[in-house]
Design an enzyme around this catalytic site. Structure first.
Site, PDB file in Angstrom:
ATOM      1  N   ASP A  67       0.819  -1.214   0.000  1.00 13.44           N
ATOM      2  CA  ASP A  67       0.000   0.000   0.000  1.00 13.44           C
ATOM      3  C   ASP A  67       0.851   1.262   0.000  1.00 13.44           C
ATOM      4  OD1 ASP A  67       0.933  -0.435   2.549  1.00 13.44           O
ATOM      5  OD2 ASP A  67      -1.024  -0.692   3.467  1.00 13.44           O
ATOM      6  N   ASN A 136      -7.874  -2.754  14.053  1.00  8.91           N
ATOM      7  CA  ASN A 136      -9.237  -3.109  13.643  1.00  8.91           C
ATOM      8  C   ASN A 136      -9.240  -4.312  12.690  1.00  8.91           C
ATOM      9  OD1 ASN A 136      -8.188  -1.981  11.372  1.00  8.91           O
ATOM     10  ND2 ASN A 136      -9.647  -0.292  11.216  1.00  8.91           N
ATOM     11  N   HIS A 138      -7.340  -4.588   9.982  1.00 13.31           N
ATOM     12  CA  HIS A 138      -7.034  -4.297   8.575  1.00 13.31           C
ATOM     13  C   HIS A 138      -5.719  -4.938   8.157  1.00 13.31           C
ATOM     14  CE1 HIS A 138      -5.005  -0.258   9.781  1.00 13.31           C
ATOM     15  NE2 HIS A 138      -4.059  -0.993   9.250  1.00 13.31           N
ATOM     16  N   GLU A 143      -9.735  -1.832   5.111  1.00 17.80           N
ATOM     17  CA  GLU A 143     -10.407  -1.531   6.372  1.00 17.80           C
ATOM     18  C   GLU A 143     -11.663  -2.400   6.514  1.00 17.80           C
ATOM     19  OE1 GLU A 143      -8.964   0.232   8.503  1.00 17.80           O
ATOM     20  OE2 GLU A 143      -8.471   2.268   7.877  1.00 17.80           O
TER      21      GLU A 143
END
Ligand code: GLP
Length: 243
Positions: A67, A136, A138, A143
């Site tokens: 990313d 979370n 990810h 996400e």
């Protein structure tokens, strides 16, 4: 899934470093899927040390990163290209032309995503994709969502992720709100996956990801369906999963 529990961060880095190093030894022209974040830094130091000692040769290795932030160029010290250069590529004998990170300054994000997905496909299946995990769940910047995104795409970062990244930027306003990320499908195409996790703060999400239901609300949970996953974590991160 293979799980290795190590006493601490340094031992986790050595173990995960050994796993990637063995791949480079066995397949000198392998394609590595690489990740940013604080967790893999020790692992990268391991690889650098083994390259400096002559044990590892990266001259034919190719890499593709997960990313990049939209709006940051490779010379911005918080871009993931800069992170990879300074934490790994500048210190090993990999050819920079063989290293791939999405272009955060591309004028057309969708076109850049399509280009990047074709780069991944042209390199052939990634031999091993390294992953850290967000609080979370990810992976990359996928996400929690209503579905698992298939291919490289542009994403709005969640407030919790923006908050977690804020420590690296001078002000809250400087923290990027969007990113380009490989999709869950891009990640799942890898032949093998190596997940690294460290610290007590990751323990609840590690348990949800690997012992809870497979759901796009916990993107890492999809890894339960991959046939070749290795999880390397320190005791603090694995304590809830292993009980
Ligand atoms: C960022 C990256 C992820 C990484 C995560 C966790 O969000 N995009 O790829 O896994 O941070 O980072 P850390 O290892 O610092 O907890």
């Amino acid at each position: 899934m293979q799980i290795y529990c190590t006493p601490n961060y340094d031992a986790m880095s050595r173990k995960a470093g050994s796993i990637l190093a063995s791949l480079v030894v066995l397949k000198p022209n392998c394609t590595l899927g690489l990740a940013t974040g604080s967790t893999p830094i020790g692992l990268y130091k391991e690889l650098i040390a083994r390259c400096e000692s002559g044990e590892l040769d990266f001259s034919a290795v190719k890499s593709v990163n997960l990313d990049e932030y939209i709006g940051l160029g490779g010379d911005h010290d918080q871009s993931y290209r800069y992170f990879m250069n300074t934490n790994l590529f500048d210190h090993i004998n990999i050819q920079k032309a063989n290293t791939h990170v999405p272009n955060g300054l591309a004028p057309d994000a969708d076109a850049e995503c399509a280009r990047y997905e074709s780069v991944i496909d042209a390199l052939g299946p990634i031999d091993c994709q390294l992953l850290g995990m967000g609080h979370n769940g990810h992976i990359g910047f996928n996400e929690p969502a209503e579905h698992f995104p298939l291919v490289t795409h542009a994403v709005d970062l969640q407030p919790s992720t923006i908050q977690a990244n804020a420590r690296f930027f001078a002000t809250m306003e400087d923290v990027p709100r969007r990113a380009l990320t490989m999709g869950i499908g891009s990640i799942m195409k890898a032949k093998s996956i190596l997940v690294v996790v460290s610290g007590k703060d990751k323990a609840p999400i590690v348990k949800r990801a690997f012992a809870g239901p497979v759901t796009p609300q916990v993107p890492a949970s999809i890894l339960q369906l991959h046939p070749n996953v290795t999880l390397v974590g320190d005791e603090a991160a694995l304590c809830e999963l292993l009980g």
